[in-house]
Design a protein around this motif. Sequence first.
Motif, short mmCIF file in Angstrom:
data_model
loop_
_atom_site.label_atom_id
_atom_site.label_comp_id
_atom_site.label_asym_id
_atom_site.label_seq_id
_atom_site.Cartn_x
_atom_site.Cartn_y
_atom_site.Cartn_z
N VAL A 1 10.24 -44.93 85.52
CA VAL A 1 8.99 -44.21 85.32
C VAL A 1 9.23 -42.98 84.44
O VAL A 1 10.16 -42.20 84.67
CB VAL A 1 8.37 -43.77 86.66
CG1 VAL A 1 7.07 -42.99 86.43
CG2 VAL A 1 8.10 -44.98 87.55
N SER A 2 8.42 -42.84 83.43
CA SER A 2 8.46 -41.64 82.60
C SER A 2 7.05 -41.09 82.46
O SER A 2 6.07 -41.84 82.50
CB SER A 2 9.07 -41.93 81.22
OG SER A 2 8.36 -42.96 80.57
N LEU B 1 0.17 -39.27 65.96
CA LEU B 1 0.32 -39.19 67.41
C LEU B 1 1.52 -38.32 67.76
O LEU B 1 2.63 -38.53 67.26
CB LEU B 1 0.52 -40.60 67.98
CG LEU B 1 0.79 -40.74 69.47
CD1 LEU B 1 -0.44 -40.35 70.30
CD2 LEU B 1 1.22 -42.17 69.80
N LEU B 2 1.30 -37.35 68.64
CA LEU B 2 2.39 -36.59 69.27
C LEU B 2 2.60 -37.18 70.66
O LEU B 2 1.65 -37.26 71.45
CB LEU B 2 2.05 -35.11 69.38
CG LEU B 2 1.90 -34.32 68.08
CD1 LEU B 2 1.48 -32.89 68.38
CD2 LEU B 2 3.19 -34.35 67.27
N TRP B 3 3.83 -37.59 70.95
CA TRP B 3 4.17 -38.22 72.23
C TRP B 3 5.23 -37.32 72.87
O TRP B 3 6.38 -37.31 72.44
CB TRP B 3 4.71 -39.62 71.97
CG TRP B 3 4.75 -40.50 73.17
CD1 TRP B 3 5.84 -40.79 73.93
CD2 TRP B 3 3.65 -41.21 73.75
NE1 TRP B 3 5.49 -41.64 74.94
CE2 TRP B 3 4.15 -41.91 74.86
CE3 TRP B 3 2.30 -41.30 73.43
CZ2 TRP B 3 3.34 -42.71 75.66
CZ3 TRP B 3 1.49 -42.10 74.23
CH2 TRP B 3 2.02 -42.80 75.33
N LEU C 1 13.38 -36.98 81.21
CA LEU C 1 14.00 -36.04 80.28
C LEU C 1 12.93 -35.54 79.34
O LEU C 1 11.86 -36.14 79.22
CB LEU C 1 15.16 -36.69 79.51
CG LEU C 1 14.87 -37.99 78.76
CD1 LEU C 1 14.39 -37.70 77.35
CD2 LEU C 1 16.12 -38.85 78.71
N GLN C 2 13.20 -34.43 78.68
CA GLN C 2 12.22 -33.85 77.78
C GLN C 2 12.56 -34.21 76.34
O GLN C 2 13.67 -33.95 75.88
CB GLN C 2 12.18 -32.32 77.95
CG GLN C 2 10.98 -31.67 77.29
CD GLN C 2 10.71 -30.27 77.83
OE1 GLN C 2 11.33 -29.85 78.80
NE2 GLN C 2 9.80 -29.56 77.20
N ALA D 1 9.28 -39.57 64.03
CA ALA D 1 10.18 -38.41 63.97
C ALA D 1 10.43 -37.91 65.39
O ALA D 1 9.55 -37.98 66.25
CB ALA D 1 9.58 -37.31 63.12
N ARG D 2 11.64 -37.42 65.61
CA ARG D 2 12.02 -36.85 66.90
C ARG D 2 12.39 -35.39 66.67
O ARG D 2 13.06 -35.05 65.70
CB ARG D 2 13.20 -37.62 67.49
CG ARG D 2 13.63 -37.13 68.86
CD ARG D 2 14.67 -38.05 69.46
NE ARG D 2 15.78 -38.28 68.55
CZ ARG D 2 16.58 -39.34 68.57
NH1 ARG D 2 16.37 -40.29 69.45
NH2 ARG D 2 17.57 -39.47 67.73
#
Length: 200
Positions: free
Chosen positions: A56-57, A69-71, A77-78, A89-90
């Motif tokens: 689960v996240s 979209l910003l996810w 974890l963040q 992009a990360r």
Amino acid sequence: MNTVFNCLGALALLGLSSFANAFDLQQLSDQLAKPDVIHGHFIQEKHLRALPQPLVSKGTFVLAKNHGLLWLLKTPLQQDYRINAKGIARRDANGWQLLPGKSAGAEQNRLFLAVLQGDSSGLQRDFELSLSGDAQKWKLTLTPRSMLLKQVFNQINIDGGQLVNTIELLETQGDSTLMRMQDSTSAQPLSDAEQHDFAE
């Protein structure tokens, strides 16, 4: 990378002929394309055959028309991701870093963004679609047609009303992913920080 970007996607909305006055795919596409900005929370359950309990996240998302979209993953974890026309992009200590995009996963992510935005162009070749319900409560079933997607998914189920509520991905290997979009609202504009994230 979070499994949402490996699994989500391969989703399409496009107009098909329907009975007069019935809720059809073009109307659904138009409905999902209306909001300029959508904020909400998500809970993702990844069910793996080898594990008795799902992974689960949780996090938040921001969908902005013409931006992407910003996810924003919060637990376990963040990690922040951005999906737009340029790719995925990360965020790291140096800012947004574009991830390699020449893969089936990258194509799926582009299609995921398309369904949330109600963009139906160019997706018809990939799916057989079945829509039931009305504008307030609908269900869309997607069955892959392309060989690439048939290797990954048996079926994708999307439920919603004014916005997408749940996305269920049934994979060929027996695993599945359930995504619940919660507290979604189109009432709030982009914050200064969110505008910066999309512009960077």
